[in-house]
Write a protein that holds these residues in place. Sequence first.
Motif, PDB file in Angstrom:
ATOM      1  N   TRP A  52      80.697  11.953  69.523  1.00 58.17           N
ATOM      2  CA  TRP A  52      80.174  12.961  68.533  1.00 58.17           C
ATOM      3  C   TRP A  52      79.495  14.209  69.383  1.00 58.17           C
ATOM      4  CZ3 TRP A  52      82.635  13.263  64.068  1.00 58.17           C
ATOM      5  CH2 TRP A  52      82.852  12.089  63.523  1.00 58.17           C
ATOM      6  N   ARG A  53      78.942  13.937  70.315  1.00 54.73           N
ATOM      7  CA  ARG A  53      78.521  15.126  71.090  1.00 54.73           C
ATOM      8  C   ARG A  53      79.408  15.911  71.699  1.00 54.73           C
ATOM      9  NH1 ARG A  53      78.154  18.257  75.571  1.00 54.73           N
ATOM     10  NH2 ARG A  53      76.546  18.113  76.979  1.00 54.73           N
ATOM     11  N   GLN A  54      80.525  15.488  71.946  1.00 51.94           N
ATOM     12  CA  GLN A  54      81.530  16.463  72.598  1.00 51.94           C
ATOM     13  C   GLN A  54      82.484  17.104  71.334  1.00 51.94           C
ATOM     14  OE1 GLN A  54      80.544  16.813  75.480  1.00 51.94           O
ATOM     15  NE2 GLN A  54      82.457  16.604  76.506  1.00 51.94           N
ATOM     16  N   ALA A  55      82.672  16.254  70.289  1.00 47.35           N
ATOM     17  CA  ALA A  55      83.408  16.622  69.264  1.00 47.35           C
ATOM     18  C   ALA A  55      82.551  17.845  68.480  1.00 47.35           C
ATOM     19  CB  ALA A  55      83.631  15.850  68.305  1.00 47.35           C
ATOM     20  N   LEU A  56      81.340  17.879  68.364  1.00 46.57           N
ATOM     21  CA  LEU A  56      80.459  18.706  67.497  1.00 46.57           C
ATOM     22  C   LEU A  56      80.473  19.849  68.446  1.00 46.57           C
ATOM     23  CD1 LEU A  56      77.930  16.635  66.013  1.00 46.57           C
ATOM     24  CD2 LEU A  56      79.938  17.619  64.821  1.00 46.57           C
ATOM     25  N   VAL A  57      80.566  19.836  69.962  1.00 49.24           N
ATOM     26  CA  VAL A  57      80.292  21.207  70.734  1.00 49.24           C
ATOM     27  C   VAL A  57      81.705  22.136  70.361  1.00 49.24           C
ATOM     28  CG1 VAL A  57      80.484  21.785  73.001  1.00 49.24           C
ATOM     29  CG2 VAL A  57      78.959  19.898  72.533  1.00 49.24           C
ATOM     30  N   ILE A  58      82.861  21.403  70.440  1.00 53.54           N
ATOM     31  CA  ILE A  58      84.084  22.287  70.203  1.00 53.54           C
ATOM     32  C   ILE A  58      84.128  23.339  69.189  1.00 53.54           C
ATOM     33  CG2 ILE A  58      86.333  22.143  69.740  1.00 53.54           C
ATOM     34  CD1 ILE A  58      86.739  19.408  71.240  1.00 53.54           C
ATOM     35  N   PRO A  59      83.528  23.027  67.981  1.00 55.55           N
ATOM     36  CA  PRO A  59      83.710  24.221  66.973  1.00 55.55           C
ATOM     37  C   PRO A  59      82.643  25.044  67.216  1.00 55.55           C
ATOM     38  CG  PRO A  59      82.748  22.164  66.070  1.00 55.55           C
ATOM     39  CD  PRO A  59      83.597  21.913  67.231  1.00 55.55           C
ATOM     40  N   ILE A  60      81.542  24.788  68.028  1.00 54.68           N
ATOM     41  CA  ILE A  60      80.204  25.841  68.266  1.00 54.68           C
ATOM     42  C   ILE A  60      81.006  26.926  69.377  1.00 54.68           C
ATOM     43  CG2 ILE A  60      78.126  26.162  69.197  1.00 54.68           C
ATOM     44  CD1 ILE A  60      77.301  23.258  67.842  1.00 54.68           C
ATOM     45  N   VAL A  61      81.602  26.114  70.569  1.00 53.57           N
ATOM     46  CA  VAL A  61      81.884  26.807  71.393  1.00 53.57           C
ATOM     47  C   VAL A  61      83.287  27.737  71.249  1.00 53.57           C
ATOM     48  CG1 VAL A  61      83.105  26.842  73.942  1.00 53.57           C
ATOM     49  CG2 VAL A  61      81.304  25.328  73.382  1.00 53.57           C
ATOM     50  N   PHE A  62      84.090  27.440  70.326  1.00 53.33           N
ATOM     51  CA  PHE A  62      85.246  28.080  69.747  1.00 53.33           C
ATOM     52  C   PHE A  62      84.792  29.307  68.982  1.00 53.33           C
ATOM     53  CE2 PHE A  62      88.652  28.830  66.659  1.00 53.33           C
ATOM     54  CZ  PHE A  62      89.672  28.959  67.407  1.00 53.33           C
ATOM     55  N   ALA A  63      83.621  29.061  67.999  1.00 55.39           N
ATOM     56  CA  ALA A  63      83.221  30.216  67.265  1.00 55.39           C
ATOM     57  C   ALA A  63      82.676  31.088  68.274  1.00 55.39           C
ATOM     58  CB  ALA A  63      82.428  29.656  66.003  1.00 55.39           C
ATOM     59  N   TRP A  64      81.894  30.572  69.313  1.00 55.73           N
ATOM     60  CA  TRP A  64      81.422  31.711  70.156  1.00 55.73           C
ATOM     61  C   TRP A  64      82.705  32.524  70.743  1.00 55.73           C
ATOM     62  CZ3 TRP A  64      76.260  33.219  71.524  1.00 55.73           C
ATOM     63  CH2 TRP A  64      76.334  33.842  72.940  1.00 55.73           C
ATOM     64  N   ALA A  65      83.616  31.686  71.106  1.00 54.86           N
ATOM     65  CA  ALA A  65      84.552  32.472  71.912  1.00 54.86           C
ATOM     66  C   ALA A  65      85.277  33.475  70.931  1.00 54.86           C
ATOM     67  CB  ALA A  65      85.544  31.491  72.315  1.00 54.86           C
ATOM     68  N   VAL A  66      85.504  33.114  69.826  1.00 55.13           N
ATOM     69  CA  VAL A  66      86.112  34.142  68.994  1.00 55.13           C
ATOM     70  C   VAL A  66      85.422  35.399  68.668  1.00 55.13           C
ATOM     71  CG1 VAL A  66      86.602  34.394  66.320  1.00 55.13           C
ATOM     72  CG2 VAL A  66      87.479  32.277  67.726  1.00 55.13           C
ATOM     73  N   THR A  67      83.853  35.326  68.647  1.00 54.93           N
ATOM     74  CA  THR A  67      82.924  36.256  68.385  1.00 54.93           C
ATOM     75  C   THR A  67      82.805  37.156  69.720  1.00 54.93           C
ATOM     76  OG1 THR A  67      81.188  34.798  68.344  1.00 54.93           O
ATOM     77  CG2 THR A  67      82.216  35.296  66.286  1.00 54.93           C
ATOM     78  N   HIS A  68      82.956  36.386  70.826  1.00 60.51           N
ATOM     79  CA  HIS A  68      82.745  36.986  72.152  1.00 60.51           C
ATOM     80  C   HIS A  68      83.702  37.012  73.086  1.00 60.51           C
ATOM     81  CE1 HIS A  68      78.797  35.794  70.321  1.00 60.51           C
ATOM     82  NE2 HIS A  68      78.206  36.655  71.181  1.00 60.51           N
ATOM     83  N   GLY A  69      84.835  37.874  72.413  1.00 62.40           N
ATOM     84  CA  GLY A  69      85.910  38.124  73.570  1.00 62.40           C
ATOM     85  C   GLY A  69      87.387  37.493  73.102  1.00 62.40           C
ATOM     86  N   GLY A  70      87.231  36.672  71.881  1.00 58.74           N
ATOM     87  CA  GLY A  70      88.612  36.363  71.142  1.00 58.74           C
ATOM     88  C   GLY A  70      89.247  35.390  71.954  1.00 58.74           C
ATOM     89  N   MET A  71      90.138  34.783  71.221  1.00 51.11           N
ATOM     90  CA  MET A  71      91.009  33.333  71.556  1.00 51.11           C
ATOM     91  C   MET A  71      91.369  33.402  72.952  1.00 51.11           C
ATOM     92  SD  MET A  71      91.175  31.085  68.970  1.00 51.11           S
ATOM     93  CE  MET A  71      92.713  30.210  69.351  1.00 51.11           C
TER      94      MET A  71
END
Length: 312
Positions: A52-71
Amino acid sequence: MTAAAAPSATAPQNYLGGIALRLTAMLSLSLMFVVVKLIDASGVHILESLFWRQALVIPIVFAWAVTHGGMASLGTQRIGAHARRAAMGLVGMACNFGGMIFLPMAEATSINLSVPIFAVLFAALLLREPTGLQRWSAVIVGFLGVLIVLDPGAGFAAGFGGHHGLGMLIALAGAIMTALITIAVRDLGRTENATTIVFWFSLLSMLPLGIALPFVITPHDSYQWLLLGALGLSGAVVQLSLTGALRLAPVAVVIPMDYSALLWSIACGWFFFGTFPAEATWIGAPLIVASGLFIAWREHRLHIERQKDITA
């Protein structure tokens, strides 16, 4: 997914920024380990905690990437290096979690502070990073402070033996793996940004953790889910801060900032678990802090001098 435009082989350096990110990571790490101990006390298996530590990191990092540079910022051409980093990261994270579960926070953190000794050695041998006498001296002074905090006279007779023996070995293994991970992240940081490194670490580590999950998962109440959510959030902050710090500054510069984790672990151990360190801590802690502050000041001055030389 197409590969992102890779940064230059020599990533822009910002020593004070790297130091600040490392200090942020140490505070977040201490809070994360509080959550780890609370989760273990609630009956959740360590492998599920890691999942769960890793699984919950993925959407947080994904959202950060989308708003800071894109996919495109998540693209990579170094999947093999990411896979090796993920394998080391899983082993290191499991050892660090295990050491924190078996030992009091201040003791486990003190053992983990042997990381700079290994990291500076690995950085010199593997990355050929220049490490002068003053930096070596400051790291050694900090490590002497750690030894004083551990109080070897009493520690080897009590804390380092008996039922703590396994915890000590696990924590030491975690320190060595953390040093190796530091070198791997520093190498990846030459071509990859922090978000990319954290994203692929989290995603690739989900494969073995996902296979193990059905064998250890149990039903959870709202309190346990709250703790697992806090673990994922704090883990994302830790990973982004650690990785960003190593991208901005050399290993030997940012690693000594890890000494601040001892102070945070003392405070968290007292506040959350009612544990209080021995008197030796008050002798060793100033040495630990002084070594980190000296390196931060010295590297800042050297960085200014280098910039003057470039513009001269």
